[in-house]
Design a protein around this motif. Sequence first.
Motif, PDB file in Angstrom:
ATOM      1  N   LYS A   6      44.107  82.995 -43.701  1.00  0.00           N
ATOM      2  CA  LYS A   6      44.778  83.503 -44.895  1.00  0.00           C
ATOM      3  C   LYS A   6      44.807  85.012 -44.774  1.00  0.00           C
ATOM      4  O   LYS A   6      43.770  85.658 -44.640  1.00  0.00           O
ATOM      5  N   PHE A  34      45.882  88.899 -46.085  1.00  0.00           N
ATOM      6  CA  PHE A  34      46.125  89.733 -47.253  1.00  0.00           C
ATOM      7  C   PHE A  34      46.538  91.104 -46.744  1.00  0.00           C
ATOM      8  O   PHE A  34      45.828  91.720 -45.963  1.00  0.00           O
ATOM      9  N   LYS A  78      43.707  97.016 -54.908  1.00  0.00           N
ATOM     10  CA  LYS A  78      44.921  96.209 -55.055  1.00  0.00           C
ATOM     11  C   LYS A  78      44.829  94.896 -54.264  1.00  0.00           C
ATOM     12  O   LYS A  78      45.414  93.890 -54.649  1.00  0.00           O
ATOM     13  N   ILE A  79      44.097  94.909 -53.146  1.00  0.00           N
ATOM     14  CA  ILE A  79      43.958  93.704 -52.326  1.00  0.00           C
ATOM     15  C   ILE A  79      42.879  92.777 -52.887  1.00  0.00           C
ATOM     16  O   ILE A  79      43.046  91.557 -52.906  1.00  0.00           O
ATOM     17  N   TRP A  80      41.758  93.357 -53.346  1.00  0.00           N
ATOM     18  CA  TRP A  80      40.608  92.557 -53.747  1.00  0.00           C
ATOM     19  C   TRP A  80      40.921  91.484 -54.802  1.00  0.00           C
ATOM     20  O   TRP A  80      40.467  90.346 -54.656  1.00  0.00           O
ATOM     21  N   PRO A  81      41.673  91.762 -55.862  1.00  0.00           N
ATOM     22  CA  PRO A  81      41.927  90.692 -56.840  1.00  0.00           C
ATOM     23  C   PRO A  81      42.583  89.453 -56.216  1.00  0.00           C
ATOM     24  O   PRO A  81      42.286  88.322 -56.605  1.00  0.00           O
ATOM     25  N   HIS A  82      43.432  89.642 -55.225  1.00  0.00           N
ATOM     26  CA  HIS A  82      44.087  88.511 -54.551  1.00  0.00           C
ATOM     27  C   HIS A  82      43.083  87.740 -53.686  1.00  0.00           C
ATOM     28  O   HIS A  82      43.101  86.509 -53.639  1.00  0.00           O
ATOM     29  N   TYR A 114      39.821  87.674 -54.184  1.00  0.00           N
ATOM     30  CA  TYR A 114      38.896  87.036 -55.114  1.00  0.00           C
ATOM     31  C   TYR A 114      39.503  85.743 -55.674  1.00  0.00           C
ATOM     32  O   TYR A 114      38.849  84.701 -55.708  1.00  0.00           O
ATOM     33  N   ALA A 115      40.747  85.807 -56.089  1.00  0.00           N
ATOM     34  CA  ALA A 115      41.416  84.616 -56.627  1.00  0.00           C
ATOM     35  C   ALA A 115      41.487  83.526 -55.566  1.00  0.00           C
ATOM     36  O   ALA A 115      41.261  82.343 -55.861  1.00  0.00           O
ATOM     37  N   PHE A 116      41.786  83.895 -54.334  1.00  0.00           N
ATOM     38  CA  PHE A 116      41.827  82.918 -53.245  1.00  0.00           C
ATOM     39  C   PHE A 116      40.456  82.287 -53.024  1.00  0.00           C
ATOM     40  O   PHE A 116      40.320  81.071 -52.891  1.00  0.00           O
TER      41      PHE A 116
END
Length: 138
Positions: free
Chosen positions: A104, A106, A113-117, A119-121
């Motif tokens: 996966k 990112f 800006k990358i971390w929230p995506h 974390y959600a993953f």
Amino acid sequence: GFPRTVAQAEALDKECHIDTVIDLDVPFETIKCRLTARWIHPASGRVYNLEFSPPKVQGIDDITGEPLVQREDDKPETVSKRLQAYDAQTKPVLEYYRKKGLLKSFSGTETNKIWPHIYAFLQTKLPDVSQKDAANPR
């Protein structure tokens, strides 16, 4: 990161079950700029970044007033060589995991800006354990 070569990835597969591999796709120019902006105070290990956390006086440690130095690993020519080695050795590792359906990626240039995506993953990959459940095991 690890593994850095396909041989290391294959050896890792023999030792443990890998079910997810995260690739942080950051442009080499961004990495180069961040690393080459890093300067240190050798005696204490304090790290300064000329863009994000510069010293009060350029080239001088804030606390001791002693000169800062740039590590060999952070010099532009060294960083360029390291990134070229990464490109040659590690990109095949990404393809190895992509073919296995485990990769996966990112993309971005800023952690916040990358971390929230990411974390959600990861929330989709890890069991949801609330603090209440952790405090009161069944």
